[in-house]
Design a protein around this motif. Structure first.
Motif: not given
Length: 422
Positions: A334-339, A347-357, A399-400, A405-407
């Motif tokens: 996924p093309d996302i910035g390190i910032d 923020e501990g955003d689990e939804h965003a982390l799951t999407e990114f993963t 964190m990735l 599903e495979q975390g």
């Protein structure tokens, strides 16, 4: 400035994000130095010293620089320091101390050396509100004002079984200034742990061993060079980066594409103020070493390098271009910035982390970088949980590796373990 898009490798490999083998200095060649908010502290004729892994510094110069009010009781040889609502007490020759009203056991006692009082730097600085970092290669301690940590949530879970406890912390390997200390639940989990588990304990990797592994896995041995494995256009982009950084344009010619990608990422993140030596895993490794808390590795330096070496030439070039010129290639992650990634962690955003993963990954890349390693990490953690020793571990990996599903978290849940968010 928004950090440019870059490979997920920067989030997933603790070893390569923490140690550069392209150039290194022998620690013994550098004197011990202390920097406060990027300014070096001058101690005059007295110098900081290391005692059993603990940095001791002359008391008066350091407390003056930290704006700490000092009281000295000659009868008891006790030092008291206060700064706003923060305070500590120390006694010469004693490992008993107090920090903000709490009793503390020091690893090394304050001492008098030639009529100069030396105090443990990390204890004093952290008690009065500073982040402490250690750069082994430079033999340099950095002190920075805490700015951001109180609002940083992160990703923390707890698992218990048979009297054993494992805290799972999803980390980021490159962080901005002001991240520490971490929120109390994370710091308390570390204090409670008998062992710290990390991807690779970089503090034990000797420069000569790192050099050997790079020569084994990161250098072409078949007579080919970098330019034989990537396009002419990509090679020109590599040499342009080297030239812009004052490095000879042929410096990367002998190295494999994956290793060149890592070195370019190190250059990029450093320019944006993200420092690998200040990553969360390194922060906790330093604390564990000072507290003499055992550190265990879930992986090895060799296994991380072998994984990178297994990727096809085509994937390695795409990863390189994702860092050099993201618009010129379909990104393999996924093309996302390190910032944005740091914001996600704060923020501990689990939804965003799951999407990114789970979305936007090249299948070969995801399998090698994430899925296969998650299975091995989960097996190690299961071993800690099924042990008869009744111990507590804090396991810190990128964190990735945690969600999707495979975390690691879902893999443990599928095995019947109850994983609770902290």
């Amino acid at each position: 400035m928004q950090m440019k898009k870059m490979s997920a490798l920067v989030l997933s490999l603790s070893l390569l994000a923490s140690a550069s083998a392209f150039s290194s200095a022998q620690a013994a060649e550098n004197p011990l130095s202390i920097r406060l908010n990027d300014d070096q502290i001058q101690f005059g004729p007295t110098e900081p010293i290391l005692e059993n892994g603990v940095t001791l510094v002359p008391m008066r110069p350091i407390l003056e620089k930290l704006n700490v009010q000092v009281n000295w009781d000659e009868a008891t040889r006790t030092v008291s320091g206060t700064k706003e609502n923060l305070s500590f007490t120390l006694q010469i020759g004693s490992t008993n101390a107090s920090a903000n009203g709490q009793a503390i056991k020091l690893e090394e006692a304050p001492k008098l050396i030639q009529n100069v009082t030396y105090v443990p730097l990390r204890f004093v600085a952290e008690t009065v509100g500073y982040q402490v970092g250690w750069n082994q290669s430079l033999r340099q301690v950095s002190l920075t004002s805490k700015q951001q940590s109180s609002g940083s949530r992160g990703f923390l879970w707890k698992v218990e079984n048979k009297g054993n406890t494992v805290y799972l912390l999803g980390s980021i390997h490159h962080v901005p200034e002001g991240m520490y200390p971490l929120r109390p639940e994370i710091e308390n989990a570390f204090q409670a742990a008998d062992h710290l588990g990390v991807e690779v304990d970089v503090s034990t990797v000797a420069p000569e061993e790192l050099q050997k592994q790079v020569l084994d896995w990161g250098v072409y041995k078949d007579g080919t060079k970098l330019q034989d494995h990537i396009s002419v256009e990509t090679y020109h982009k590599v040499t342009a980066v080297l030239k812009a950084n004052g490095i000879p344009e042929n410096s990367f010619d002998i190295f494999k594409t994956w290793f060149v990608t890592q070195q370019i990422m190190n250059l990029q993140v450093a320019k944006e103020g993200y420092k690998p030596e200040k990553g969360i895993d390194n922060y906790l490794i330093e604390k564990a070493n000072e507290a003499k808390k055992p550190v265990v590795s879930l992986e090895t330096m060799e296994s991380q390098m072998k994984m990178n070496n297994s990727f096809s030439d085509a994937l390695q070039e795409r990863l390189l271009l994702q860092n050099l010129d993201p618009k010129s290639v379909t990104p393999p992650s996924p093309d996302i910035g390190i910032d944005d990634l740091n914001k996600m962690w704060i923020e501990g955003d689990e939804h965003a982390l799951t999407e990114f993963t789970t979305k936007g990954w090249d299948a070969e890349y995801y399998k090698g970088l994430i899925a296969d390693r998650n299975v091995e990490m989960a097996e190690k953690i299961k071993g800690y949980l099924n042990s008869d020793k009744k111990e507590t571990y804090m396991v810190v990996v990128g964190m990735l590796h945690m969600l999707g599903e495979q975390g690691v978290v879902p893999l443990l849940e599928k095995e019947g373990f109850k994983v609770e968010e902290e």
